[in-house]
Design an enzyme around this catalytic site. Structure first.
Site, short mmCIF file in Angstrom:
data_model
loop_
_atom_site.label_atom_id
_atom_site.label_comp_id
_atom_site.label_asym_id
_atom_site.label_seq_id
_atom_site.Cartn_x
_atom_site.Cartn_y
_atom_site.Cartn_z
N GLU A 61 1.06 -1.16 0.21
CA GLU A 61 0.00 -0.18 0.03
C GLU A 61 0.72 1.11 -0.33
O GLU A 61 0.63 1.70 1.12
CB GLU A 61 -1.30 0.05 1.13
N GLU A 67 -3.64 -9.19 -1.86
CA GLU A 67 -4.80 -8.57 -0.47
C GLU A 67 -6.47 -8.70 -0.35
O GLU A 67 -6.40 -7.50 -1.07
CB GLU A 67 -3.92 -8.22 0.65
#
Length: 483
Positions: free
Chosen positions: A230, A333
């Site tokens: 991220e 994810e």
């Protein structure tokens, strides 16, 4: 002996399809089939729930609801489907009795009695799903002389080794960092964003090398790695910001060359590892640079763009696939956030997985990885209170496992869509039924059909002028195995 049994003896010389096609209205598609179904308000959980009988149906009417499958039209190959072995999963696993630990391993990795996972992810030192922040080096050790994996040897490494054994001795693993050590960052903190300081780019790239070689010395092969989890999110937990240009330059000037220099050129390097919303912008900046692109195997992404109020943006994934067809795509994810034990039986937990997986694979994805494989009954451990759902939770009072319906929805893919399978054409003529399909290397065709509506929907599964009548139950997912 009936006529079908007699004619089946002619299959080796290729006469069966020709002869069967002359038998008029009797069943003419000789393959066997089994249906596995999971449905709300039933006891069906990946349950064998029937079989199909195919009959001739040359041209369906517009009024006939159909799922159309064309096994001859093939797309991408599947690398694997699996979940992430976090510190939280490993710490929770360690609290279970031996019998329940065996149940957990069988549930996830046994293909016959579980859902047969074939891919895994783990973190490079701590993430939010750890009991606290930690690294593998002492403060200010840029030379990495103090590097050691002692922390992981207590819980995570033993579980990974057991998972590899449970998976049959082979379990491709990719690894992801949430943040460099604090001394390498602009904010001098592993938490709350910050950036990798230019002076530590080489040290950080060598940290990846130390981790991969350390895990492989422990007997845990590493298949791939992502550059940064991220990279556009400043979180209250471990996080680090890379713009597209910064990630591109880190790959081509440091991480790529240093992996190659240290004999790790075979590791699959995955860029982005964030949401679908900005995936094309990130991919285009990195992959249009030949010096960066040559190191990159694929683009990874998450499903959390919904935090903005958006739906899942599958067209962005498809655009990357179309623009850069030589690169692989994988969901690295996904989980349902904001854990609440009272909501653990919510049916939409699993439907989110089914909706994403069908659309992701139809967009060109080659691999799909869930987030935490196991959490406790608080949705942790998590050192910053970011509690989430997992497919399986441990009841800390009884010591038993709680299976959410996400586990079963995942199993409709992982159990039947095996590494090396090729996605094949599959479409529906009603939006209440969504579908994807795969041809496995053993010749078994897996067709997945999901129904998110409240309606019971009779329909035809149609292939090459033949169709079988079946029914989709309300809020259900079915996998048809045809051979």
């Amino acid at each position: 002996m009936n006529i079908i049994q007699c004619l089946s003896k002619l299959k080796p010389i290729g006469l069966l399809p020709i002869l069967l096609s002359t038998i008029g209205t009797m069943p003419i598609y000789a393959q066997t089939s089994v249906i596995y179904t999971t449905a709300d308000h039933t006891n069906l959980r990946l349950t064998a729930s029937g079989s199909l009988t195919f009959k001739e149906l040359k041209q369906p009417l517009e009024t006939q609801i159909c799922v159309f499958v064309d096994p001859q039209t093939k797309f991408q190959s599947v690398t694997g489907i699996g979940g992430t072995i976090t510190d939280a999963a490993a710490e929770t696993y360690a609290t279970l009795s031996n019998d329940v630990q065996k149940e957990f391993l069988k549930a996830y990795y046994d293909r016959d009695n579980g859902i047969g996972y074939t891919l895994a992810r783990t973190t490079i030192h701590s993430s939010d799903f750890s009991s606290g922040s930690y690294t593998y080096v002492k403060e200010n050790d840029a030379a990495l002389q103090s590097f050691n994996l002692e922390h992981d040897q207590k819980y995570r490494i033993p579980l990974l080794k057991q998972c590899i054994v449970a998976a049959g001795g082979k379990l491709p693993l990719f690894v992801s960092p949430w943040s460099p050590p604090a001394f390498m960052k602009s904010n001098h903190d592993m938490l709350r964003g910050g950036k990798l300081l230019p002076a530590f780019r080489s040290a950080w790239a060598n940290y990846f090398v130390k981790f991969i070689k350390g895990y492989e010395k422990e007997g845990i092969p590493v298949w791939g790695l992502t550059v940064q989890n991220e990279p556009m999110a400043t979180q209250k937990w471990e996080s680090c910001i890379f713009t597209a240009e910064e990630e591109r330059d880190f790959i081509k000037e440091y991480l790529g060359p240093i992996l190659h220099k240290n004999g790790l050129a075979d590791k699959k390097l995955i860029a982005w590892d964030h949401n679908r919303d900005q995936i094309y912008q990130r991919a285009s900046v990195i992959l249009k640079d030949p010096e960066a692109s040559k190191y990159v195997w694929g683009i990874g992404y998450h499903w959390y763009e919904t935090w903005t109020g958006s739906d899942m943006l599958f067209n962005n994934v498809k655009l990357v696939h179309e623009a850069f067809p030589d690169k692989q795509l994988l969901l690295t994810e996904g989980c349902v956030e904001k854990f609440n034990l009272d909501s653990i039986s919510r049916w939409d937990l699993g439907e989110r997985y089914g909706y994403s997986m069908i659309n992701d694979f139809n967009s060109g994805v080659t691999a799909w990885t869930d987030w935490n494989m196991l959490l406790d009954d608080k949705g942790g451990p998590n050192h910053v209170g970011n509690f989430c759902f997992a497919p399986v939770h441990a009841d800390t009072k009884t010591g038993k496992l709680i299976y959410t319906n996400s586990y079963y929805y995942l199993g409709h893919f992982s159990k039947f869509v095996r590494p090396g399978a090729r996605r094949v054409a599959s479409s529906s003529n009603r939006d209440k039924l969504i579908t994807t399909a795969f041809m496995n290397t053993d010749g078994k065709l897996a067709v997945i059909v999901m129904n998110k509506s409240n309606d019971k929907i009779p329909y035809y599964l149609w292939m090459d002028g033949k169709a079988a009548e079946t029914t989709s139950l309300p809020h259900s997912i079915s996998t048809f195995i045809i051979q």
